[in-house]
Design an enzyme around this catalytic site. Structure first.
Site, PDB file in Angstrom:
ATOM      1  N   HIS A 180       0.760  -1.166  -0.022  1.00 12.84           N
ATOM      2  CA  HIS A 180      -0.059  -0.067  -0.058  1.00 12.84           C
ATOM      3  C   HIS A 180       0.950   1.181   0.076  1.00 12.84           C
ATOM      4  CE1 HIS A 180      -3.876   1.859   0.894  1.00 12.84           C
ATOM      5  NE2 HIS A 180      -3.054   3.030   1.234  1.00 12.84           N
TER       6      HIS A 180
ATOM      7  N   GLY B 215      -1.739  12.790  -0.959  1.00 12.95           N
ATOM      8  CA  GLY B 215      -1.982  14.161  -0.317  1.00 12.95           C
ATOM      9  C   GLY B 215      -2.697  15.105  -0.947  1.00 12.95           C
ATOM     10  N   GLY B 216      -2.695  16.435  -0.416  1.00 13.40           N
ATOM     11  CA  GLY B 216      -3.176  17.363  -0.929  1.00 13.40           C
ATOM     12  C   GLY B 216      -4.425  17.870  -0.183  1.00 13.40           C
ATOM     13  N   GLU B 217      -4.693  17.484   0.687  1.00 19.53           N
ATOM     14  CA  GLU B 217      -5.805  17.608   1.620  1.00 19.53           C
ATOM     15  C   GLU B 217      -5.797  18.988   2.093  1.00 19.53           C
ATOM     16  OE1 GLU B 217      -5.658  13.179   2.291  1.00 19.53           O
ATOM     17  OE2 GLU B 217      -4.510  14.562   1.909  1.00 19.53           O
TER      18      GLU B 217
ATOM     19  N   THR C  60      -6.905   9.871  -1.837  1.00 19.77           N
ATOM     20  CA  THR C  60      -8.098  10.941  -1.865  1.00 19.77           C
ATOM     21  C   THR C  60      -8.071  11.547  -3.159  1.00 19.77           C
ATOM     22  OG1 THR C  60      -6.991  11.392   0.199  1.00 19.77           O
ATOM     23  CG2 THR C  60      -8.825  12.899  -0.527  1.00 19.77           C
TER      24      THR C  60
ATOM     25  N   ARG D 109     -13.870  12.168   4.136  1.00 23.50           N
ATOM     26  CA  ARG D 109     -13.287  12.394   2.665  1.00 23.50           C
ATOM     27  C   ARG D 109     -13.648  11.267   1.709  1.00 23.50           C
ATOM     28  NH1 ARG D 109      -7.087  12.030   4.559  1.00 23.50           N
ATOM     29  NH2 ARG D 109      -8.227  10.456   5.889  1.00 23.50           N
TER      30      ARG D 109
ATOM     31  N   ASP E 117       1.886   2.904   3.949  1.00 27.02           N
ATOM     32  CA  ASP E 117       1.231   4.088   3.379  1.00 27.02           C
ATOM     33  C   ASP E 117       2.224   4.918   2.670  1.00 27.02           C
ATOM     34  OD1 ASP E 117      -1.028   5.620   2.784  1.00 27.02           O
ATOM     35  OD2 ASP E 117      -1.477   6.193   4.304  1.00 27.02           O
TER      36      ASP E 117
ATOM     37  N   SER F 208       0.004  11.271   2.370  1.00 26.07           N
ATOM     38  CA  SER F 208       0.160  12.263   3.453  1.00 26.07           C
ATOM     39  C   SER F 208      -0.510  11.623   4.602  1.00 26.07           C
ATOM     40  CB  SER F 208      -0.547  13.342   3.199  1.00 26.07           C
ATOM     41  OG  SER F 208      -2.091  13.210   2.563  1.00 26.07           O
TER      42      SER F 208
END
Length: 402
Positions: A63, A70-72, A101, A165, A289, A293
């Protein structure tokens, strides 16, 4: 090139004791107490002294946001693409890429291209099609076609559930996607796994439990990840595993911080609990992960900060399992080797066996620190120095800085 690693303590991940290991090209050819071979000088033979070292299968990090994630917190918080040395310096020889996301600015075509690039650089790569959303993005316009037509696509993910999200799919939408993924996996001979991002929401594993109880879908069709995210989710995971379900636990660059501030159940403590509960050792995986992010939100779900996953957290978690929780190494290694290989149907991966890919790590016997890394028979790291650099890796001789 022929290689022999002599007098090394082999974990297959089962403890095989002190052995010699013969590598022919990109395959493991033999594992014996003593290997005698005379090539008559016709072929180069490299002999490696494995004394004081442990040989393990190469790690499978199943994973990883290889394209970045990211980018949140806005466009400036998008994480960068992974580099080859980030994987190999952590002992990772096989990687499964996923979106997250953002399934809009990053797409499956780019994810596939990145996976092919990593394969060209020397490691084995696979991908999930899809992203957080349902309906989920695909390359061909149909996730079933993606799985059946594209060699590197092994399933769908990561689909977000129980998270602010997520796309808040209905149960029917979720089950229909899972059913399609299952059939595509059957038709293509692939795992057809649906990888599920579990968030902090109150619904936890409700959809998965309902799918198993109310439909004909088997429990092994799902691989929920981030299952140590909080104590409530972890407890639901323990119950789920007792039913025969898989659970994936995410490592952390600073597990003390995440345990203290957010109640996350670190990998070593999760595995100790699994052992204490006498749950099957076949049901857990560990992932980083990586490049994803780690956004932090306040009580109103407002973004307040960002971290980034690293594959290096995985070996650190194994060290914690062995040295802090007194867990046998052969059990801890399962989460990075034989279990993900079998769950995801990665042929020739996850074990030290004749005929399998020559993916393996040499670890210091006392510290479990990485000494050397081999991917498909090629030396990627030797004596803690990078021997193979990716196209955009910095040109340092040692490991990349954290």
């Amino acid at each position: 090139m022929v290689k022999i690693i002599r007098n090394v303590h082999v974990y297959s991940p089962q403890d095989l004791g002190i052995k010699d290991v013969l590598v022919l090209g990109d395959k493991i050819a033999a594992i014996e107490d003593e290997i005698k071979i005379d090539l008559g000088g016709l072929v180069d033979l490299e002999e490696i002294d494995g004394s004081g070292k442990i040989l393990t299968p190469g790690f499978i990090d199943c994973h990883v946001h290889i394209l970045g994630g990211g980018g949140e917190g806005g466009f400036s918080t998008r994480t960068p693409e992974i580099t080859l040395s980030t994987l190999t310096s952590a002992g990772v020889t096989s990687v499964v890429g996923t979106l997250g996301t953002d399934g809009i600015c990053r797409d499956i075509n780019a994810l596939l291209a990145k996976a092919r690039g990593l394969e060209e650089e020397g490691v084995s790569s696979y991908i999930y099609t899809g992203a957080y959303q349902i309906p989920t993005p695909s390359l061909t316009g149909d996730v079933m076609k993606d799985i059946m037509a594209i060699d590197k696509v092994i399933g769908v993910g990561e689909i977000a559930l129980s998270d602010h999200r997520s796309s808040q799919p209905t149960f029917e939408e979720f089950v229909r996607l899972a059913a399609n993924v299952r059939v595509a996996g059957m038709l293509s001979g692939k795992a057809g796994i649906i990888n599920i991002h579990m968030g902090d929401g109150k619904t936890n594993l409700d959809y998965l439990n309902r799918a198993v109880e109310e439909t004909e879908l088997p429990i092994y069709q799902f691989l929920p990840t981030h299952m140590g995210r909080n104590p409530d989710l972890f407890e639901e995971g323990i119950k789920y595993m007792k039913k025969g379900g898989y659970c994936d636990f995410t490592g952390a660059d600073d597990p003390d911080l995440w345990e203290r501030e957010y109640g996350e159940v670190r990998i070593s403590k999760a595995l100790k609990r699994i052992i204490d509960e006498e749950i099957s050792y076949d049901l857990f995986t560990f992932t980083s992960d990586g490049q994803g992010s780690f956004p932090m939100f306040d009580e109103n779900n407002n973004y307040i900060g960002l971290g980034m996953g690293k594959s290096s957290c995985l070996l650190e978690a194994i060290q914690e399992c062995v040295f802090k929780e007194d867990i046998p190494l052969e059990i801890a290694l399962r989460g990075l080797t034989i279990n993900p290989a079998k769950i995801l149907k990665l042929k020739g991966k996850g074990e030290i066996l004749p005929g399998y890919d020559a993916d393996f790590n040499l670890l210091d016997e006392k510290t479990l620190e990485i000494h050397s890394v081999f991917a498909k028979g090629k030396t990627m790291v030797q004596d803690r120095k990078l021997k193979v650099l990716g196209t955009f890796d910095p040109g340092q001789e040692g490991f990349p800085k954290a």
